[in-house]
Motif scaffolding. Structure first.
Motif, PDB file in Angstrom:
ATOM      1  N   ASP A   1       5.825  -7.222   3.627  1.00 10.80           N
ATOM      2  CA  ASP A   1       6.638  -6.017   3.795  1.00 10.80           C
ATOM      3  C   ASP A   1       7.337  -5.647   2.486  1.00 10.80           C
ATOM      4  OD1 ASP A   1       5.883  -5.923   6.434  1.00 10.80           O
ATOM      5  OD2 ASP A   1       7.664  -7.000   7.153  1.00 10.80           O
ATOM      6  N   PHE A   2       7.772  -6.661   1.756  1.00 14.08           N
ATOM      7  CA  PHE A   2       8.421  -6.420   0.460  1.00 14.08           C
ATOM      8  C   PHE A   2       7.450  -5.749  -0.508  1.00 14.08           C
ATOM      9  CE2 PHE A   2       9.596  -7.882  -3.832  1.00 14.08           C
ATOM     10  CZ  PHE A   2      10.919  -7.443  -3.892  1.00 14.08           C
ATOM     11  N   SER A   3       6.187  -6.167  -0.488  1.00 13.05           N
ATOM     12  CA  SER A   3       5.191  -5.567  -1.381  1.00 13.05           C
ATOM     13  C   SER A   3       5.004  -4.080  -1.078  1.00 13.05           C
ATOM     14  CB  SER A   3       3.857  -6.311  -1.265  1.00 13.05           C
ATOM     15  OG  SER A   3       3.247  -6.081  -0.014  1.00 13.05           O
ATOM     16  N   VAL A   4       5.125  -3.709   0.196  1.00 11.65           N
ATOM     17  CA  VAL A   4       4.999  -2.297   0.573  1.00 11.65           C
ATOM     18  C   VAL A   4       6.202  -1.507   0.071  1.00 11.65           C
ATOM     19  CG1 VAL A   4       4.869  -0.692   2.514  1.00 11.65           C
ATOM     20  CG2 VAL A   4       3.594  -2.834   2.583  1.00 11.65           C
ATOM     21  N   LEU A   5       7.392  -2.102   0.179  1.00 16.14           N
ATOM     22  CA  LEU A   5       8.614  -1.403  -0.209  1.00 16.14           C
ATOM     23  C   LEU A   5       8.658  -1.094  -1.701  1.00 16.14           C
ATOM     24  CD1 LEU A   5      11.255  -3.364   1.924  1.00 16.14           C
ATOM     25  CD2 LEU A   5      10.379  -1.050   2.336  1.00 16.14           C
ATOM     26  N   ILE A   6       8.076  -1.951  -2.523  1.00 23.48           N
ATOM     27  CA  ILE A   6       8.162  -1.748  -3.977  1.00 23.48           C
ATOM     28  C   ILE A   6       6.956  -0.994  -4.539  1.00 23.48           C
ATOM     29  CG2 ILE A   6       9.533  -3.850  -4.241  1.00 23.48           C
ATOM     30  CD1 ILE A   6       7.050  -5.214  -5.404  1.00 23.48           C
ATOM     31  N   THR A   7       6.081  -0.503  -3.654  1.00 21.31           N
ATOM     32  CA  THR A   7       4.835   0.115  -4.091  1.00 21.31           C
ATOM     33  C   THR A   7       4.889   1.629  -3.948  1.00 21.31           C
ATOM     34  OG1 THR A   7       3.525  -1.833  -3.521  1.00 21.31           O
ATOM     35  CG2 THR A   7       2.354   0.249  -3.659  1.00 21.31           C
ATOM     36  N   ASP A   8       4.383   2.318  -4.947  1.00 26.04           N
ATOM     37  CA  ASP A   8       4.249   3.773  -4.919  1.00 26.04           C
ATOM     38  C   ASP A   8       3.076   4.135  -4.015  1.00 26.04           C
ATOM     39  OD1 ASP A   8       3.945   6.459  -5.371  1.00 26.04           O
ATOM     40  OD2 ASP A   8       4.166   6.329  -7.545  1.00 26.04           O
ATOM     41  N   LYS A   9       3.358   4.911  -2.977  1.00 30.13           N
ATOM     42  CA  LYS A   9       2.331   5.221  -1.977  1.00 30.13           C
ATOM     43  C   LYS A   9       1.205   6.089  -2.542  1.00 30.13           C
ATOM     44  CE  LYS A   9       4.962   3.155   1.012  1.00 30.13           C
ATOM     45  NZ  LYS A   9       6.086   2.827   0.092  1.00 30.13           N
ATOM     46  N   SER A  10       1.459   6.764  -3.659  1.00 27.53           N
ATOM     47  CA  SER A  10       0.436   7.643  -4.221  1.00 27.53           C
ATOM     48  C   SER A  10      -0.590   6.902  -5.060  1.00 27.53           C
ATOM     49  CB  SER A  10       1.095   8.728  -5.079  1.00 27.53           C
ATOM     50  OG  SER A  10       1.817   8.143  -6.157  1.00 27.53           O
ATOM     51  N   VAL A  11      -0.356   5.589  -5.293  1.00 29.73           N
ATOM     52  CA  VAL A  11      -1.298   4.797  -6.085  1.00 29.73           C
ATOM     53  C   VAL A  11      -2.504   4.433  -5.223  1.00 29.73           C
ATOM     54  CG1 VAL A  11      -1.627   2.653  -7.368  1.00 29.73           C
ATOM     55  CG2 VAL A  11       0.533   3.884  -7.536  1.00 29.73           C
ATOM     56  N   MET A  12      -3.693   4.593  -5.766  1.00 32.00           N
ATOM     57  CA  MET A  12      -4.904   4.222  -5.029  1.00 32.00           C
ATOM     58  C   MET A  12      -5.101   2.706  -5.077  1.00 32.00           C
ATOM     59  SD  MET A  12      -8.811   5.601  -5.633  1.00 32.00           S
ATOM     60  CE  MET A  12      -8.248   7.293  -5.496  1.00 32.00           C
ATOM     61  N   ASN A  13      -5.344   2.078  -3.935  1.00 30.25           N
ATOM     62  CA  ASN A  13      -5.526   0.626  -3.825  1.00 30.25           C
ATOM     63  C   ASN A  13      -4.399  -0.132  -4.524  1.00 30.25           C
ATOM     64  OD1 ASN A  13      -8.029   0.997  -2.483  1.00 30.25           O
ATOM     65  ND2 ASN A  13      -9.036   1.255  -4.471  1.00 30.25           N
ATOM     66  N   PRO A  14      -3.158   0.029  -4.031  1.00 30.12           N
ATOM     67  CA  PRO A  14      -2.014  -0.532  -4.752  1.00 30.12           C
ATOM     68  C   PRO A  14      -1.746  -2.010  -4.497  1.00 30.12           C
ATOM     69  CG  PRO A  14      -1.259   0.674  -2.838  1.00 30.12           C
ATOM     70  CD  PRO A  14      -2.742   0.805  -2.852  1.00 30.12           C
ATOM     71  N   ILE A  15      -2.273  -2.581  -3.395  1.00 34.02           N
ATOM     72  CA  ILE A  15      -1.929  -3.958  -3.026  1.00 34.02           C
ATOM     73  C   ILE A  15      -3.202  -4.753  -2.742  1.00 34.02           C
ATOM     74  CG2 ILE A  15      -0.734  -5.432  -1.354  1.00 34.02           C
ATOM     75  CD1 ILE A  15       1.217  -3.169  -0.851  1.00 34.02           C
ATOM     76  N   SER A  16      -3.225  -5.985  -3.257  1.00 33.30           N
ATOM     77  CA  SER A  16      -4.291  -6.928  -2.926  1.00 33.30           C
ATOM     78  C   SER A  16      -3.652  -8.213  -2.430  1.00 33.30           C
ATOM     79  CB  SER A  16      -5.165  -7.237  -4.145  1.00 33.30           C
ATOM     80  OG  SER A  16      -5.912  -6.108  -4.530  1.00 33.30           O
ATOM     81  N   VAL A  17      -4.126  -8.710  -1.298  1.00 33.51           N
ATOM     82  CA  VAL A  17      -3.674 -10.000  -0.768  1.00 33.51           C
ATOM     83  C   VAL A  17      -4.766 -11.020  -1.051  1.00 33.51           C
ATOM     84  CG1 VAL A  17      -2.877 -11.269   1.245  1.00 33.51           C
ATOM     85  CG2 VAL A  17      -2.386  -8.827   1.042  1.00 33.51           C
ATOM     86  N   VAL A  18      -4.407 -12.105  -1.711  1.00 35.33           N
ATOM     87  CA  VAL A  18      -5.396 -13.082  -2.151  1.00 35.33           C
ATOM     88  C   VAL A  18      -5.073 -14.450  -1.571  1.00 35.33           C
ATOM     89  CG1 VAL A  18      -6.440 -14.234  -4.130  1.00 35.33           C
ATOM     90  CG2 VAL A  18      -5.807 -11.821  -4.293  1.00 35.33           C
ATOM     91  N   SER A  19      -6.046 -15.052  -0.942  1.00 36.23           N
ATOM     92  CA  SER A  19      -5.943 -16.441  -0.479  1.00 36.23           C
ATOM     93  C   SER A  19      -6.707 -17.329  -1.458  1.00 36.23           C
ATOM     94  CB  SER A  19      -6.540 -16.588   0.924  1.00 36.23           C
ATOM     95  OG  SER A  19      -5.882 -15.757   1.849  1.00 36.23           O
TER      96      SER A  19
END
Length: 726
Positions: free
Chosen positions: A443-461
């Motif tokens: 949730d924190f990663s969503v809060l600090i991310t600009d929604k207009s960026v394409m593919n802004p978040i990657s979750v890596v295991s």
């Protein structure tokens, strides 16, 4: 049964007998030396001793003058001696291979002037000092004085980290290295080619003829053959590496045939291959790796074995020699830097940068002193003094360069505004192996991310690479689905993936590069056992291998419970290259949660942040609380309640905003208020120039820590007197 126990006892005694000192079994000796190479830098790094000095100290301890793990015979004729010789050749080969010819050409005239000054001043002043103060003979005085003239760019990684490596003063110092080291090696060639220390006309004629043949082969024949070889076997990386080693040792052999030292041939081989091996190529990486991992450490250990501790302990004159050598080496390099400053009208910080980069004595100095001692020209007292000189000058160089580098960095960026990060560069990597326990982090990663960026978040295991790795990858698909489902509630694109690596930190570092992420988020773990403290905790390991901005997050409370954001910054935080990356995310967090921000920093840092907020049109109110150091926040932490989020900014070691005591401050903050949610931010830092990676562990931290301690003591004493007056 008794017979079996007797046999077991006999075999056990036989095993113990193999460890009788000095060690005779070559396989056991080799394994012990490898363990020393592995662990001595790790252990000594904790007490701020550089790996180079740590390996020399290890040699002192295990050598024939120490605990006698290695016999004197093995040191002089066994495989230890052979590996040490290879290491010495490798050092000089790397010295020639790593010289930046383009930078030299750009500032050719100024570099030649500084190179002449930093060669002739130490040489001309050093010769009478050695001759009359140390009472050395003519040949020993000349060789020792030439040792003063040479220098090693130990402090180069510092200027690289500060982002000032392209400045004029740095280019002058690097270019001057080419001239002074080459001139010293010419002197060494003449001395090593002399007839028992006697230089006459016949010796010079002989050297001229042999060196002409040597030069013809190396500078005309070898380049032609090398270009042909590399063009025909471009895809055969292993064959290319073997060929480079062949050129190295063949050049060393030719030098010996020519009547000079083999290390001069190795240096020439490096110069010849300089244009043919790109500094960032896989081949260069292989050449550096095998040298730094194996051969060069053997040479450093062998240098330590020569040191006679008894001489230092029982002979005050040995300490006097060390003091004279160290003092004069530093003073002569300062004079050369001062003369360069006056001639070219440079600023004081630029002079300090030139002095800092040129005052350290390491690789070439070791080579010169080793040849002098082997030939019987220099005594053991000079060798002992040189080891101390290397330690003193390396630390002095790092400390001076660090302080001057900060001043130049401040002057360079004083009036430059902080620009927002480009939309392309905004990509957050969240390191999490399963959804459970990481919901707040996501949730924190969503809060600090600009929604207009394409593919802004990657979750890596990142999964461990073992026999069950493939099975874990299959199981991880469920967790990937969980991550995607968790993010589906928001209008944001998320990419989830699983990968295999030897450990978490290496996997995160690799994937962050592959995905071009600018920020890495990871759940913070403060439980550190003894082994982690010895070899480095999770934070330290990740920071050492990952150059991206890292957020260590501990988020136990609901975001809706926060009332304010508390940001703590070190001095010069605004000068870090990617300060804008984390500042953008903090301001975006305050916008999403509608929170104001308390900033604990210097006035200069706060003004930069306020200007950035205005430029980016964020509406958060910024309240300023002046502090001189992040440590000043410690007494206030107990008063900060659970309704505030602490965001504390730190720095990578050696960066412009690094400060003494930084390594222990996160743990001290946690201890002051263990229930407080926090985000510990480490801004990104580009890795140092690979050409100088061997010296990257040389920092001014030990001296800086001492200075900081003295300042604290004086501050406390001053406070006591102030209270008494009141």
């Amino acid at each position: 049964m008794s017979g079996l126990l007797e046999q077991f006892s006999k075999e056990f005694q036989n095993l113990i007998g193999q460890f009788k000192l000095p060690l005779e079994n070559p396989i056991l000796t080799f394994s012990i030396l490898l363990l020393i190479i592995l662990f001595s830098p790790i252990i000594l790094r904790k007490i701020k001793i550089p790996a180079l000095i740590g390996l020399i100290i290890s040699g002192v301890i295990i050598g024939p003058n120490g605990f006698q793990l290695i016999s004197e015979a093995n040191m002089k004729t066994g495989f230890v001696n052979m590996f040490a010789k290879i290491g010495l050749l490798y050092i000089m080969f790397m010295a020639g291979l790593e010289l930046d010819m383009q930078e030299f050409k750009r500032y050719k005239n100024k570099s030649l002037t500084f190179g002449a000054l930093t060669f002739f001043i130490p040489l001309l002043l050093g010769y009478p000092t050695c001759r009359y103060a140390l009472n050395l003979n003519e040949m020993a005085s000349l060789l020792t004085a030439s040792m003063f003239a040479t220098h090693t760019l130990v402090a180069y990684p510092i200027v690289s980290k500060f982002g000032i490596s392209k400045m004029e003063a740095v280019a002058i110092a690097v270019g001057g290295t080419i001239l002074t080291d080459t001139a010293v090696l010419i002197i060494l060639a003449v001395i090593s080619g002399s007839d028992n220390g006697i230089i006459n006309a016949s010796v010079l004629v002989h050297l001229t003829i042999t060196l002409s043949i040597f030069s013809l082969i190396m500078f005309w024949g070898v380049p032609k053959i090398s270009r042909w070889f590399f063009s025909k076997l471009e895809s055969e990386k292993s064959s290319q590496f073997i060929y480079v080693l062949s050129v190295l040792f063949f050049a060393a052999f030719l030098a010996e045939v020519a009547g000079i030292e083999a290390i001069i041939g190795a240096f020439v081989a490096g110069l010849v291959m300089n244009r043919l091996i790109p500094h960032s190529s896989a081949l260069m990486n292989r050449v550096e790796f095998i040298g730094n991992a194996l051969f060069i450490p053997f040479f450093l250990i062998s240098i330590g074995m020569v040191v006679n501790v008894n001489v230092l302990a029982n002979n005050p004159w040995a300490w006097a020699i060390a003091g004279i050598l160290s003092t004069f080496a530093i003073f002569s390099k300062f004079l050369a830097a001062l003369a360069t400053q006056l001639i070219f009208r440079l600023s004081r910080p630029e002079r300090q940068i030139i002095f800092g980069l040129s005052t350290a004595h390491a690789a070439a100095t070791l080579a010169v002193i080793n040849v002098g001692y082997t030939m019987g020209i220099l005594s053991i007292e000079i060798v002992n003094g040189t080891i101390i000189l290397i330690l003193v000058t390396s630390m002095t160089a790092s400390f001076v360069t660090e302080n001057a580098g900060k001043k130049l960095r401040i002057a360079q960026t004083k009036n430059e505004p902080l620009e927002e990060p480009s939309m392309r560069s905004q990509h957050v990597l969240v390191a999490a192996n399963e959804l459970k326990g990481n919901e707040s982090l996501l949730d924190f990663s969503v809060l600090i991310t600009d929604k207009s960026v394409m593919n802004p978040i990657s979750v890596v295991s990142v999964l461990e690479n073992d026999e069950e790795a493939e099975m874990r990858i299959r199981r991880s698909r469920k967790h990937i689905d969980d991550f995607i489902t968790h993010y589906n509630s928001g209008e944001i694109n998320v990419h989830a993936m699983a990968t295999i690596d030897h450990n978490l930190s290496s996997g995160i570092a690799r994937v962050s590069k592959e995905l071009a992420a600018d920020i890495v988020l990871i759940n913070d773990n403060s439980k550190i056992n003894f082994l982690k403290r010895l070899i480095g905790d999770d934070r330290e390991h990740l920071l050492s291998v990952c150059e991206k901005t890292v957020f260590f997050c501990r988020l136990n409370h609901a975001f809706s419970s926060y009332r304010r954001i508390v940001v703590v910054c070190p001095v010069y935080a605004e000068l870090e290259e990617d300060c804008k990356q984390w500042l953008e995310r903090v301001l975006r967090l305050s916008k999403e949660l509608n929170l104001d921000i308390d900033v604990y920093s210097t006035r200069e840092t706060f003004e930069k942040f306020k200007a950035y907020r205005t430029h980016r049109k964020f509406n958060a109110d910024l309240a300023h609380y002046p502090i001189e150091s992040p440590e000043d926040i410690l007494p206030k932490l107990a008063t900060i309640n659970d309704h505030q989020l602490l965001i504390s900014v730190f720095a990578r070691s050696g960066s412009v905003s690094a400060f003494a005591g930084m390594e222990s401050l996160p743990q001290r903050m946690e201890k002051e208020n263990p229930n407080l949610d926090h985000v510990f931010v480490y801004p990104s830092q580009s890795l140092s120039d690979l050409s100088f990676a061997a010296y990257d562990d040389m920092t001014g931290s030990p001296i800086a820590a001492g200075v900081e301690t003295i300042q604290r003591i004086s501050k406390e004493v001053g406070g006591m007197f102030k209270k008494a007056d009141e």
